[in-house]
Design an enzyme around this catalytic site. Sequence first.
Site, PDB file in Angstrom:
ATOM      1  N   HIS A 174      29.664  38.994  30.404  1.00 26.60           N
ATOM      2  CA  HIS A 174      29.710  38.062  31.527  1.00 26.60           C
ATOM      3  C   HIS A 174      30.319  36.720  31.155  1.00 26.60           C
ATOM      4  O   HIS A 174      30.313  35.781  31.948  1.00 26.60           O
ATOM      5  CB  HIS A 174      28.307  37.853  32.125  1.00 26.60           C
ATOM      6  CG  HIS A 174      27.279  37.420  31.145  1.00 26.60           C
ATOM      7  ND1 HIS A 174      26.247  38.235  30.752  1.00 26.60           N
ATOM      8  CD2 HIS A 174      27.127  36.265  30.465  1.00 26.60           C
ATOM      9  CE1 HIS A 174      25.494  37.599  29.877  1.00 26.60           C
ATOM     10  NE2 HIS A 174      26.003  36.399  29.691  1.00 26.60           N
ATOM     11  N   HIS A 206      34.351  37.540  23.438  1.00 27.17           N
ATOM     12  CA  HIS A 206      33.741  36.329  22.889  1.00 27.17           C
ATOM     13  C   HIS A 206      34.767  35.361  22.307  1.00 27.17           C
ATOM     14  O   HIS A 206      34.412  34.260  21.905  1.00 27.17           O
ATOM     15  CB  HIS A 206      32.670  36.648  21.845  1.00 27.17           C
ATOM     16  CG  HIS A 206      31.386  37.113  22.454  1.00 27.17           C
ATOM     17  ND1 HIS A 206      30.215  37.193  21.737  1.00 27.17           N
ATOM     18  CD2 HIS A 206      31.078  37.520  23.715  1.00 27.17           C
ATOM     19  CE1 HIS A 206      29.238  37.631  22.525  1.00 27.17           C
ATOM     20  NE2 HIS A 206      29.747  37.835  23.735  1.00 27.17           N
TER      21      HIS A 206
END
Length: 440
Positions: A174, A206
């Site tokens: 997310h 990430h």
Amino acid sequence: MLKITFMGAGSTVFAKNVLGDTLLTEALRECEIALYDIDAVRLEDSARVINALNHKYNEDRAVIRTYLGPEQRKDALRGARFVVDAIQVGLYDPCTIIDFEIPKKYGLRQTIGDTLGIGGIFRGLRTIHVLKDFARDMEEVCPDAWFLNYTNPMAILSGYMQRYTGVRTIGLCHSVQVCTDSLFHTLGIPERRAEVGHELIAGINHMAWLIELKDKNGKDMYPEIRALAKECNKKKHGNMVRIDYIDKLGYYCTESSEHNAEYNCFYIKPNYPQLIDDFCIPIDEYPRRCVNQIAGWKKQREDLLNGGDIRHTRSREYASHIMEAMVTDTPYKIGGNVLNTGLIDNLVPDACVEVPCLVDGAGIHPTHVGRLPVQLAAMNMTNINCQLLTIEAAVTGKKEHIYQAAMMDPHTGAQLSIDDIVKMCDELYDAHEAAGYPVF
């Protein structure tokens, strides 16, 4: 009836979010939900929560079934169209404790340890050890299912599934959804978010980059963002690493500063201990979160099981939107983790990359991004090298590839000698084996 299987259903809060979203989606409401876990108590807790949501929001239209342990895993998967993966092999105790405490003996400090670094390497290895069994079962009993992977380390696990199994896999996080929001919030101009007309995010999980940011008139917003970033870090705050990325690399990054502090060799350095304070880096952050989450869940569990009200609104998690798009053939855009089949020109083909994808009734369609700015591709490759060697270790069962993955990890390699890296890896290997969570 549409069947959705949730692997790791004992992760009750996350199961509540994803399956709560599902039960609030009209096209998905009449479904069978298979909850699978290896912990009977946590599985039963999750079943109560999902049944409560089904009753409150869905008039009990979904059928909820539970499956416990490896002997029931095939039944949980059989006939599923979607399989959501949210497992944590070894949990906080013992495996996260092992991942943090043994490296500390060698002077290696971590913040989160679930994506890269020595913690990410061993978390990836012990999880692939379990995913191999998942994949074999899925290939047999639900060969056409989509595997929606939420488990970290995302690029390592998704990359393994995509390269070495026949399972259709998409990695989901997310951080893409909240990337631009977090940037404007940190800079103190959240109201400017409404002006955005276009954004492009690509890279690796990430460490995907906000490459383009334009307002509704097509004007580049980055010159202003870069100027604000220089001023922002004159005062301490919790997002200093990513703001420093803008100053030093020119672009903002998807995942939080506590994560990114350990994805490179810049901020956690024995010879410069002041950097920890200068950049507000929370050493041992993930163990603290685990302790707090466990305590928080115990309280929430007592409330729910004693008749407390349960509430849910549809979240920004991708899973229900993907399922809805495929079932209804209604296009939906996501940021997905997929193999780099010519999508990012200056990253290697074996890499698992995070790029915009279109979802519809025919499946998931990644988009071609082109070349990343060279400094961003260079940053990504320092992480990809470690990811690929970790996968290589899992596939070959050779310990030397574990050593090499740790050597190539930018944080570990910058902190320790090669001999200490080997000793640390051997100690971690033996500790996981002794705890019952082998890496091979």
